[in-house]
Design an enzyme around this catalytic site. Structure first.
Site, mmCIF file in Angstrom:
data_model
loop_
_atom_site.group_PDB
_atom_site.id
_atom_site.type_symbol
_atom_site.label_atom_id
_atom_site.label_comp_id
_atom_site.label_asym_id
_atom_site.label_seq_id
_atom_site.Cartn_x
_atom_site.Cartn_y
_atom_site.Cartn_z
ATOM 1 N N LYS A 7 0.800 -1.142 -0.145
ATOM 2 C CA LYS A 7 -0.033 -0.132 -0.077
ATOM 3 C C LYS A 7 0.811 1.402 -0.258
ATOM 4 O O LYS A 7 1.547 1.623 1.001
ATOM 5 C CB LYS A 7 -0.719 0.107 1.076
ATOM 6 C CG LYS A 7 -1.966 1.177 1.117
ATOM 7 C CD LYS A 7 -3.002 1.310 2.184
ATOM 8 C CE LYS A 7 -3.671 2.344 2.111
ATOM 9 N NZ LYS A 7 -3.196 3.933 1.698
ATOM 10 N N ARG A 12 -3.730 8.864 -4.774
ATOM 11 C CA ARG A 12 -4.557 7.986 -5.583
ATOM 12 C C ARG A 12 -4.839 8.872 -7.062
ATOM 13 O O ARG A 12 -5.367 9.950 -7.079
ATOM 14 C CB ARG A 12 -5.802 7.659 -4.973
ATOM 15 C CG ARG A 12 -6.749 6.664 -5.616
ATOM 16 C CD ARG A 12 -6.178 5.244 -5.758
ATOM 17 N NE ARG A 12 -7.015 4.448 -6.348
ATOM 18 C CZ ARG A 12 -8.239 3.839 -5.473
ATOM 19 N NH1 ARG A 12 -8.311 4.176 -4.096
ATOM 20 N NH2 ARG A 12 -9.175 2.955 -6.312
ATOM 21 N N ARG A 27 -8.178 11.175 -6.640
ATOM 22 C CA ARG A 27 -9.505 10.507 -6.035
ATOM 23 C C ARG A 27 -10.772 11.467 -5.594
ATOM 24 O O ARG A 27 -11.887 11.225 -5.655
ATOM 25 C CB ARG A 27 -8.973 9.822 -4.873
ATOM 26 C CG ARG A 27 -10.315 8.825 -4.139
ATOM 27 C CD ARG A 27 -9.790 7.962 -2.978
ATOM 28 N NE ARG A 27 -9.267 8.578 -1.881
ATOM 29 C CZ ARG A 27 -8.652 8.280 -0.717
ATOM 30 N NH1 ARG A 27 -8.699 6.845 -1.027
ATOM 31 N NH2 ARG A 27 -8.141 8.740 0.158
ATOM 32 N N GLU A 55 -1.176 4.855 -8.173
ATOM 33 C CA GLU A 55 -0.920 5.699 -7.028
ATOM 34 C C GLU A 55 0.238 6.619 -7.757
ATOM 35 O O GLU A 55 1.298 6.162 -8.197
ATOM 36 C CB GLU A 55 -0.298 5.155 -5.975
ATOM 37 C CG GLU A 55 -0.209 5.770 -4.604
ATOM 38 C CD GLU A 55 -1.563 5.773 -3.922
ATOM 39 O OE1 GLU A 55 -1.523 6.678 -2.745
ATOM 40 O OE2 GLU A 55 -2.373 5.111 -4.213
ATOM 41 N N LYS A 181 -7.584 -2.835 3.621
ATOM 42 C CA LYS A 181 -5.987 -2.314 3.812
ATOM 43 C C LYS A 181 -5.685 -3.048 5.085
ATOM 44 O O LYS A 181 -6.639 -3.130 6.208
ATOM 45 C CB LYS A 181 -6.355 -0.671 4.299
ATOM 46 C CG LYS A 181 -6.979 -0.047 3.212
ATOM 47 C CD LYS A 181 -7.042 1.512 3.476
ATOM 48 C CE LYS A 181 -7.695 2.420 2.597
ATOM 49 N NZ LYS A 181 -7.925 3.718 2.932
#
Length: 297
Positions: A7, A12, A27, A55, A181
């Site tokens: 992650k 994003r 995002r 990302e 996550k």
């Protein structure tokens, strides 16, 4: 049944090529194409009708591995309307792709992620831009092994892991069940409440936005703000304390008698001129009210 990936701690974004035009959307539904000119060449190599999810990081594009630079550099990029050569050299951007939403002008979000990532892997072999990186799946045999890998997250400059069910479609919004996550535990530090301000929305009548300080000799120096992490009951308790122990008014801000100690959770720390302490915390939030500690502690 599951895919695991790192992650990454960036912005994003979706990179889109349509009708020979390319766009980058955040995002938060902001068009940020002009903030990342080094990604334009990468998107020119996409076929028309391609939407890639991933990302945006600040990192050395010539490195074979993904080695993110401090998040504060990425914030500098977003804050500037005009980018000069110095900032482009200090904070180069890369795009780490982990999903494909549109391919050959067809919406493929309902296909299982294992198939979307197979097509993404094929696309990545045609991209020569060093600013394009693909998020590779982490190989593991069992959850214990994956937990040991997750414990290495900070050494890899990541926040932890993403777990995605291999059969999952791409869903809009914050859906739970197929994607999870699995972040590392945050750093923590104790701080003293010194300023308070009323919140917004349903908390507009309560003091819920707080500034915290640490001791420097005999002085209390502010170092961060936080406004989340407590329960409604705890917010009401602190609100009552603020109203009873307010010392001074500065517009909407109240100086508060320094008695309440909180444990603050955060993801990282960097130099900053915004706070008197000279540092800023990444994603600060209140973990708990430390009734077992005094200011002297």
């Amino acid at each position: 049944d599951w895919i695991a990936e790192w992650k990454w701690d960036g912005i994003r974004g979706q990179c889109i090529k349509s009708n020979e035009q390319h766009f980058i959307w955040s995002r938060g539904e902001e068009l940020i194409t002009e903030q990342f000119p080094e990604l334009h060449e990468m998107m020119q190599q996409f076929p028309n009708g391609t939407v890639v999810d991933g990302e945006i990081l600040c990192a050395n594009p010539t490195s074979n591995t993904i080695e993110p630079l401090p998040f504060a550099l990425l914030q500098k990029r977003i804050a500037r309307k005009r980018l000069n050569n110095q900032i482009l050299q200090e904070a180069p951007a890369i795009f780490v792709a982990y999903d494909l939403l549109e391919w050959n002008q067809e919406d493929i979000r309902q296909q299982p992620i294992i198939e979307r990532q197979r097509i993404l892997a094929e696309l990545s072999t045609t991209i020569t831009s060093s600013h394009f990186k693909r998020s590779l799946p982490i190989l593991f045999e069992n959850w214990d092994q994956l937990e040991n890998i997750r414990n290495q997250s900070r050494e890899n400059a990541t926040e932890g892991l993403m777990l995605k069910r291999k059969t999952s479609t791409y869903q809009s919004g914050r859906k739970k069940g197929d994607w999870w996550k699995w972040k590392v535990d945050p750093f923590t530090i104790d701080g003293v409440l010194i300023y308070a301000q009323k919140g917004h929305g349903r908390r507009s009548n309560l003091y819920t936005d707080y500034t915290f300080a640490v001791k420097d000799g005999d002085r209390l120096i502010s170092f961060t703000k936080a406004y989340s992490g407590l329960t409604d009951a705890e917010f009401k308790e602190v609100d009552a304390f603020v109203k009873k122990n307010a010392l001074e008014k500065f517009g909407p801000v109240r100086t508060v008698k320094p008695e309440l100690v909180f444990e603050i959770a955060f993801e990282g720390i960097s130099e900053s001129k915004r706070h008197k302490a000279g540092v800023a915390l990444r994603f600060p939030r209140m973990k708990r009210l430390r009734k077992d500690k005094s200011v002297e502690d």
